[in-house]
Design a protein around this motif. Structure first.
Motif: not given
Length: 639
Positions: A145-158
Motif C-alpha cells: 500500500t501507499t497509504e498505510k494510515h487508511k488500513i484499520i489497526p486490526t490489520i496492522l497488528s497482524r
C-alpha cells in the motif's frame, strides 16, 4: 522488429541485490529467508515506484526455490496477485479465502500479493481478519500500500510492517547511469541528476522519464536536451540571475525574467527555483553540509565558485524575500509584478545582507543634497559683508570696493565662511592707499542664518579647515551636545539593589505639624457650593464620568468635618475613591480646612432599582418642585 519493452519492466530487479535504495529491507528479508524466520503476513508500505511489488515477487520466488529449478522459473502457479482497487468486495475476499485452503502443487508456499490493500472496504477487511491472523502453513500474505494510515489497526497488528523509503537522487542517478551504459547511450552526469530530481524519489518514474528523453535525444543524452524535454529551468538561468543580483543589475535581471516567461515557465516556478538555488549556495559554504547538494560534480564546482561570492547574511535575507514571494504568489492579482518587485528587492541587497538605498542604486552611486529635519538645523554666521566705499584719488580715478559673498559651494571659500562659530577677533580689513587718502572698509553686522546639511562629498569639501587657522584660535567649531540616555539596568541587578539601599539610607522623613494647618469651620451650604463648582470644572475638562458620579448625590456635612455621600453601586464608589485626591485638595483650599475627610456609602436598596415607574418619577419631581402639583390640579391632568 522486436516489440519495445519499457525500462521499468525490462530492468526490473530479479534478486534482492538488484533492488535500488532499499538495502535495509532487502537484507532483513534475505536473513529471514535464510534463518527461516519469515512471518506469514507482511505489509510493504511506502511511496510509488520504490520497489514494494518487486520485493514481494522476489520474496515469493526465493522461498519456493530449492536450487533445482531453472533460471526462467517464476513459480507462476504459487504466486497470486490481487488488485484490491478493483477486487475490494466481501465476495472477492471470500473467494481468496477458499483458494488459500488448497496446498501448492509445486514448491512449498503459496504467496498472495494484495496490491493497494487500503482500497478494501470495511466489511472486506473484517472478513479477512481471521484468515490473516491464522493462515495455513503453506500460505504467506504480502500486502502492499501507499497509504498505510487508511488500513484499520486490526490489520496492522497482524502484519510485520516494512516501510520503504524514497530513492535518493544519488542512487537513482547511479542506476540510470548503469542502464545508459548497458544500452550504449552516452549520458551526461548532470542530465541523469536532473532526471533523478524530476522523479522525486520514484525509480519507476525515473525510468519512464529516461525512456522519454532517450526517444527525444537519441544516443547522446545532454543536459540541454533533458531540460528542454522535461520543461525544467536549467540551473544556468539561476546562476545568471544570481550574478545579476550580486551586481545590482536590475534592468538585465528583469529582461532575464521576461525571457524565462517567454519560454513557457510561470513566475511561481522561477521564484521557487531561485529560492532553491539560494539554499544550494548556502549548503555549499560549509564542508559538512555540501553533501546536501544533490547535483553532479560539474554543477557542484559551479555552486562552490558562486557561493564564495555571497555572504551568509545575504543568502539568508534573499531566502526570506524569495520565500515570502512564494507564499504570496497564489493570492496576488498581479503575479508578474510581484515577482519583478521581489527581484528588484533582491538586487537592492548589499553583500553584507543589508538593503542598499534604492536611490543610490538608481543614480549609480551619485550623491544628492537633502534637507535635514528642523531639529538638526545649525545656526551658522552669515559671512560679513563690507560696505562699498567710493574713493576719489588725486589722479581722479574712481575705485569701488565691495566684498564678495561667496556661496557655500565655492571651493575657494575661506574657512571663516564655513565654520559654525562666531569670530573671536576682528578680521584684518583691507586697506587701500590711493594718493593721500587712506580708506578702511567697514564691516556690517553679521546675521545668523540656518545652513542645511549636505550629503557625503560636498559636505566633506566644505568642512575642511586650514590647520594654521585652527591653531591661531580664529575658528572654534561648534559642538553639538547629544544627550545619550544612561544604560538601563535590570531591577534585580546588583547595581540597582545597591542604589536602592543607598536611597533608603539617604531618605529624609518630613514631619508635618498639624497644629499649624488651617481648621476653619464652614457650613453645609458653602460645602455644596464649592462641590458644585468643582463638578462644573471637571465637566469642562472632559471628565464626564467623574462629574456624573459626583452629581449623583448631594453631599452632607457630618461631625469632625466628614463629608458623606451615598451612591447606588460600588463601581461608582471605586471611581470616586480613585480620583478623590483632586477633589479633597480643592475643597480644603476653598474652605480653608485641611481636616476634611470624605465618607462614601453605598445604598443597596437604590442600587437594585434599575428603572422608575411614571408614578415614581412624578413623586420625585413633586419633591423637588411642589408647584408642579398645582399645575396638574389646575389643568386637571392625569398620569
Amino acid at each position: 522488429m522486436e516489440p519495445f519493452i519499457v525500462s521499468a519492466r525490462k530492468y526490473r530487479p530479479q534478486t534482492f541485490k538488484d533492488v535500488v535504495g532499499q538495502q535495509a529491507i532487502t537484507n532483513t528479508l534475505q536473513n529471514a529467508i535464510d534463518k527461516n524466520h519469515l512471518a506469514q503476513a507482511l505489509l510493504f508500505c511506502g511511496p510509488r515506484g520504490v520497489g514494494k511489488t518487486t520485493c514481494a515477487r522476489i520474496l515469493a520466488k526465493q522461498i519456493n526455490s530449492d536450487g533445482t529449478e531453472g533460471e526462467d522459473e517464476d513459480f507462476a502457479f504459487n504466486i497470486f496477485e490481487l488488485d484490491a482497487a478493483s477486487n475490494n468486495s466481501v465476495d472477492d475476499i471470500r473467494n481468496l479465502i477458499d483458494q488459500v485452503r488448497i496446498p501448492p502443487q509445486v514448491g512449498k508456499y503459496k504467496v498472495y500479493i494484495i496490491d493497494e490493500v487500503h482500497m478494501l472496504s470495511q466489511s472486506a477487511f473484517n472478513a479477512f481478519l481471521k484468515t490473516l491472523e491464522e493462515p495455513p502453513k503453506h500460505a504467506i500474505f504480502i500486502l502492499a500500500t501507499t497509504e498505510k494510515h487508511k488500513i484499520i489497526p486490526t490489520i496492522l497488528s497482524r502484519c510485520q510492517i516494512f516501510d520503504f523509503k524514497r530513492i535518493t537522487v544519488k542512487d537513482a542517478a547511479e542506476y540510470l547511469k548503469y542502464i545508459a551504459e548497458s544500452q550504449g547511450i552516452n549520458a551526461e552526469e548532470d542530465a541523469l541528476h536532473i532526471i533523478a530530481q524530476k522523479a522525486d524519489g520514484a525509480m519507476r518514474d525515473a525510468l519512464s522519464i529516461f525512456d522519454r528523453v532517450v526517444s527525444f535525444s537519441g544516443s547522446e543524452l545532454t543536459r540541454k536536451a533533458v531540460t528542454e524535454n522535461l520543461n525544467v529551468l536549467d540551473y544556468d538561468t539561476y546562476f545568471e540571475a544570481t550574478d545579476l543580483i550580486l551586481e545590482h543589475d536590475i534592468p538585465n535581471l528583469l529582461l532575464l525574467f521576461n525571457k524565462t516567461l517567454s519560454l513557457g515557465f510561470d513566475g511561481h516556478h522561477f521564484i521557487a527555483g531561485l529560492a532553491s538555488h539560494f539554499r544550494d549556495l548556502m549548503v555549499c559554504q560549509h564542508p559538512d553540509t555540501i553533501t546536501l547538494l544533490e547535483v553532479g560534480e560539474a554543477a557542484q564546482q559551479l555552486y562552490r565558485e558562486q557561493s564564495k561570492k555571497t555572504a551568509p547574511a545575504f543568502l539568508l535575507h534573499a531566502l526570506t524575500i524569495a520565500n515570502d514571494c512564494d507564499l504570496k504568489y497564489k493570492t496576488s492579482k498581479n503575479q508578474r509584478l510581484l515577482v519583478e518587485l521581489t527581484l528588484m528587492k533582491l538586487a537592492s541587497i548589499d553583500f553584507d545582507g543589508e538593503k542598499k538605498n534604492p536611490e543610490s542604486v538608481a543614480l549609480d552611486n551619485t550623491t544628492i543634497d537633502f534637507i535635514a529635519p528642523s531639529s538638526f538645523y545649525q545656526q551658522f554666521p552669515r559671512p560679513k559683508k563690507h560696505k562699498a566705499i567710493k574713493v576719489t584719488s588725486s589722479s581722479d580715478k574712481e575705485v569701488n570696493y565691495e566684498t564678495q559673498q561667496q556661496s557655500p559651494n565655492n571651493p575657494k571659500q575661506e574657512p571663516q565662511q564655513l565654520a559654525g562659530a562666531e569670530h573671536k577677533t576682528e578680521p584684518n580689513l583691507p586697506k587701500v592707499q590711493e594718493g593721500k587718502e587712506e580708506v578702511v572698509l567697514q564691516p556690517e553686522t553679521s546675521v545668523k542664518e540656518p545652513v542645511l546639511f549636505k550629503s557625503t562629498q560636498s559636505a566633506q569639501e566644505e568642512t575642511k579647515i586650514d590647520k594654521s587657522t585652527t591653531e591661531s584660535n580664529e575658528l572654534v567649531p561648534k559642538k553639538i551636545n547629544i544627550n545619550i540616555p544612561k544604560k538601563r539596568v535590570s531591577g534585580l541587578s546588583i547595581s540597582s539593589l545597591n542604589a536602592k539601599k543607598l536611597h533608603e539610607q539617604n531618605k529624609v522623613e518630613v514631619v508635618i505639624d498639624e497644629n499649624n494647618l488651617p481648621k476653619n469651620a464652614f457650613t453645609e451650604e458653602e460645602l455644596r457650593k464649592h462641590w458644585a463648582d468643582f463638578v462644573e470644572i471637571i465637566d469642562r475638562k472632559g471628565q464626564k464620568i467623574l462629574a456624573s458620579n459626583l452629581h449623583t448625590d448631594v453631599p452632607k456635612l457630618k461631625e469632625n468635618f466628614i463629608i458623606h455621600i451615598e451612591l447606588p453601586n460600588g463601581t461608582m464608589k471605586k471611581e470616586i475613591e480613585r480620583e478623590q485626591f483632586e477633589l479633597m485638595e480643592y475643597l480644603r483650599t476653598k474652605l480653608n480646612n485641611h481636616f476634611i475627610t470624605l465618607e462614601i456609602g453605598v445604598n443597596e436598596a437604590s442600587a437594585k432599582k434599575f428603572a422608575f415607574t411614571p408614578e415614581e418619577k412624578y413623586q420625585k419631581l413633586r419633591e423637588k418642585n411642589p408647584v408642579i402639583d398645582l399645575l396638574r390640579q389646575e389643568f386637571d391632568l392625569d398620569l
